[in-house]
Structures are given as C-alpha cells and as structure tokens.
Design an enzyme around this catalytic site. Structure first.
Site, PDB file in Angstrom:
ATOM      1  N   GLU A  73     103.347  22.856  42.069  1.00  0.00           N
ATOM      2  CA  GLU A  73     102.007  22.273  42.281  1.00  0.00           C
ATOM      3  C   GLU A  73     101.101  22.580  41.088  1.00  0.00           C
ATOM      4  O   GLU A  73     101.472  23.293  40.163  1.00  0.00           O
ATOM      5  CB  GLU A  73     101.364  22.849  43.550  1.00  0.00           C
ATOM      6  CG  GLU A  73     101.415  21.929  44.763  1.00  0.00           C
ATOM      7  CD  GLU A  73     100.451  20.748  44.663  1.00  0.00           C
ATOM      8  OE1 GLU A  73      99.838  20.548  43.579  1.00  0.00           O
ATOM      9  OE2 GLU A  73     100.307  20.018  45.654  1.00  0.00           O
ATOM     10  N   ARG A  86      94.225  30.072  52.394  1.00  0.00           N
ATOM     11  CA  ARG A  86      94.691  30.187  51.014  1.00  0.00           C
ATOM     12  C   ARG A  86      94.177  29.008  50.212  1.00  0.00           C
ATOM     13  O   ARG A  86      93.778  27.977  50.777  1.00  0.00           O
ATOM     14  CB  ARG A  86      96.223  30.232  50.950  1.00  0.00           C
ATOM     15  CG  ARG A  86      96.906  28.914  51.329  1.00  0.00           C
ATOM     16  CD  ARG A  86      98.381  28.924  50.928  1.00  0.00           C
ATOM     17  NE  ARG A  86      99.088  27.696  51.281  1.00  0.00           N
ATOM     18  CZ  ARG A  86      99.129  26.604  50.523  1.00  0.00           C
ATOM     19  NH1 ARG A  86      98.467  26.559  49.375  1.00  0.00           N
ATOM     20  NH2 ARG A  86      99.816  25.534  50.914  1.00  0.00           N
ATOM     21  N   ASN A 102      94.508  25.722  47.826  1.00  0.00           N
ATOM     22  CA  ASN A 102      95.469  24.645  47.672  1.00  0.00           C
ATOM     23  C   ASN A 102      95.103  23.835  46.432  1.00  0.00           C
ATOM     24  O   ASN A 102      95.412  24.247  45.323  1.00  0.00           O
ATOM     25  CB  ASN A 102      95.544  23.769  48.925  1.00  0.00           C
ATOM     26  CG  ASN A 102      96.823  22.941  48.957  1.00  0.00           C
ATOM     27  OD1 ASN A 102      97.903  23.490  48.761  1.00  0.00           O
ATOM     28  ND2 ASN A 102      96.722  21.641  49.205  1.00  0.00           N
ATOM     29  N   ASN A 157      93.752  17.907  49.104  1.00  0.00           N
ATOM     30  CA  ASN A 157      94.564  17.472  47.977  1.00  0.00           C
ATOM     31  C   ASN A 157      93.818  16.390  47.198  1.00  0.00           C
ATOM     32  O   ASN A 157      93.100  15.590  47.798  1.00  0.00           O
ATOM     33  CB  ASN A 157      95.912  16.908  48.449  1.00  0.00           C
ATOM     34  CG  ASN A 157      96.974  17.975  48.569  1.00  0.00           C
ATOM     35  OD1 ASN A 157      97.214  18.719  47.621  1.00  0.00           O
ATOM     36  ND2 ASN A 157      97.606  18.067  49.727  1.00  0.00           N
ATOM     37  N   ASP A 175      99.209  13.475  48.267  1.00  0.00           N
ATOM     38  CA  ASP A 175      99.162  14.820  47.709  1.00  0.00           C
ATOM     39  C   ASP A 175      98.267  14.759  46.464  1.00  0.00           C
ATOM     40  O   ASP A 175      97.262  14.069  46.460  1.00  0.00           O
ATOM     41  CB  ASP A 175     100.576  15.322  47.413  1.00  0.00           C
ATOM     42  CG  ASP A 175     100.714  16.826  47.604  1.00  0.00           C
ATOM     43  OD1 ASP A 175      99.892  17.569  47.035  1.00  0.00           O
ATOM     44  OD2 ASP A 175     101.628  17.271  48.307  1.00  0.00           O
TER      45      ASP A 175
END
Length: 291
Positions: free
Chosen positions: A15, A99, A101, A156, A204
């Site tokens: 990522e 968390r 992203n 995202n 995404d």
C-alpha cells in the site's frame, strides 16, 4: 498495456505508493508485514517496523514519515533496517483500536491521514471491520492536528484539484468515492457521491493524471478504472493481480504507473507485487511532508 513486477518482493498488503521525483525513488509499505520499503534504481531497502504502517512519505527535512498504529513517526533513513530509529511526531487519531490507512500530502506539504478500526491481526490475518470508528485528520508541518471527518469505515483515495478547493476521498465500506469542497478555513463541506459501487471490485487507492482523470485500484477486481473528471469510466486496465491496492505516477516523465497489490486466496504469482506499466498520459507529482 504490458506490466512487470519491479522487484521480487511480495507483500502481504502492499500500500501507500509514493514517487519522490527529486531522488527518483519509490516508497511504499507492506501494512500486514510491518515493512517500509524504498526502491532507488535496482536497490531495495526494507525497514522492519514494530507496528503496522500504512504510509511511508519522505520529508522536506530529509527523513521520512511512517503512519503507524500508535501515531505518526519520523524515520531516520540512515538508521539500520532491522533497528529503525523512530521519533514520534504526533498522535493524529487518539481512538483506541484504530490504525492509519490512506495517507497523502497536499500541495502545501500537509499530511492527510484517514484512519479506521484495525482489521489486521498480529500475524497479518484479516479481522472484521465492525464499526465506523475512523476519521480523516490533517497534520501540519508543525505537527498540529486538525480533525476533518469522523465516522469513517475504510478510508481510501486522497486527491486534490489544482486549486485545492476540492478533494476526492473514498470509503471502501460504502464502495463509493466522494468529492468534498474545501472551505477557506480548511474544513470540508458535505460529501457528494462522485463514483458509486461498480461491478469490478471495491474502490481502493488512486492516482490523478495531468488531465484530471483518476486511476482507481479495484480491490478484488483485478483492474484499474480510469475515471473522467465527471466520474464516468473511460477505460478499464486489466491487471495480473487479484487485489490491486493503490497506484502512483513515477519515472523521469511521470508516465510510469506503479501499482501496489496484496496477497489473495487466489494466490496468483504476482499477488503482492509492485507492478509498473507505461501509460499514454503523465501524472501529477507527489508532495513531501513539509516538516
């Protein structure tokens, strides 16, 4: 379009691709593998981190940011790869169990960080997302944090127009990419649906080209969608991976599209690889963190 893997490395969850034009270096992370990676030419460096990290972004000061579960840290790029020197910059999201992203820097060099309920176990296994506890935060060069959105599922895509009056931002839990206006005080207007659910996987990460088109990676869709500024599908770019996760323009002319990907149950040979394809339009540059 032909594509190839740029290294033999295979990530569990690749990522956060970033192309640093001044050094011609490619940065990315393996979130589940707790790795921050940098490729310069044929030389690959891998820093092994104590926590999951979602982005690895160079700074104007010469080090780099890593967005880890417990906060945003500076990483000394001269430190040992098995003993990285990390210094806490800030805790953007104080919500326990969240968390980072999605994370990108805007043209002013401010970090925008989308957070979510942690969905990765200690050994990289998938955990269900059961709550919308995520948010969108802006971190200025002086480490000041501003909360912009709350109640997010899986953030995202973060892309701005040239005038910095709009931002494209997605929530994969909704299967939707949104467009927000940016007010003069830096806060965001109401979300407008820009591109809704599509048969080819979930949205995404994305990259924007010089024509204002958005190239969106489709999780479980084995493709990228090139979307017009109006949110229509202009083309589908088929990929030899099951779960492309994000993309960024790089190379000397910003005409190489680098695509990160994740492992999948289908276990295709290139799943988890970073792919590179040459495209017919240049992309926009990435911005370093200004601090």
């Amino acid at each position: 379009m032909s594509c190839n893997a740029v290294t033999a490395h295979r990530a569990q969850l690749g990522e956060g691709p970033f192309w640093d034009a001044p050094t011609q270096a490619f940065y990315w992370v393996d979130i589940a593998g707790k790795q921050a990676l940098r490729l310069i030419g044929d030389s690959l460096q891998v820093w092994h981190l104590p926590e999951h990290a979602s982005a690895f972004i160079p700074c104007a000061s010469g080090d780099a940011l890593v967005t880890m579960s417990s906060g945003v840290y500076r990483l000394d790029l001269a430190s040992e790869q098995h003993a990285p020197c990390l210094t806490l910059l800030c805790v953007a999201d104080p919500q326990p169990g969240n968390r980072g992203n999605e994370a990108r820097c805007d043209a002013q060099g401010r970090l925008w960080l989308g957070t979510m309920q942690n969905n990765i176990g200690e050994h990289g296994e998938d955990l269900p997302v059961l709550r919308r506890s995520g948010g969108l935060f802006r971190v200025d060069a002086d480490a000041r944090v501003t909360c912009l959105l709350q109640g997010l599922g899986i953030p995202n895509t973060l892309l701005w127009n040239d005038e910095a009056t709009q931002v494209h931002f997605g929530d994969s839990l909704d299967g939707t990419l949104y467009q927000y206006s940016i007010h003069a005080d830096g806060q965001l207007g109401r979300a407008a649906v820009w591109f809704g659910p599509h048969a080819r996987g979930g949205p995404d990460g994305s990259a924007m080209d010089a024509e204002g088109y958005i190239w969106n990676a489709r999780w479980d869709g084995s493709c990228l969608l090139r979307l017009t500024p109006e949110g229509e599908v202009e083309r589908v770019i088929e990929l030899p991976v099951s779960r492309p996760t994000s993309c960024v323009f790089g190379g000397p002319n910003l005409s190489t599209l680098y695509i990160t990907s994740a492992a999948s149950p289908l276990d295709h040979p290139l799943d988890g690889a970073v792919l590179a394809i040459e495209v017919d339009v240049a992309g926009k540059t990435c911005h370093r963190f200004a601090g």
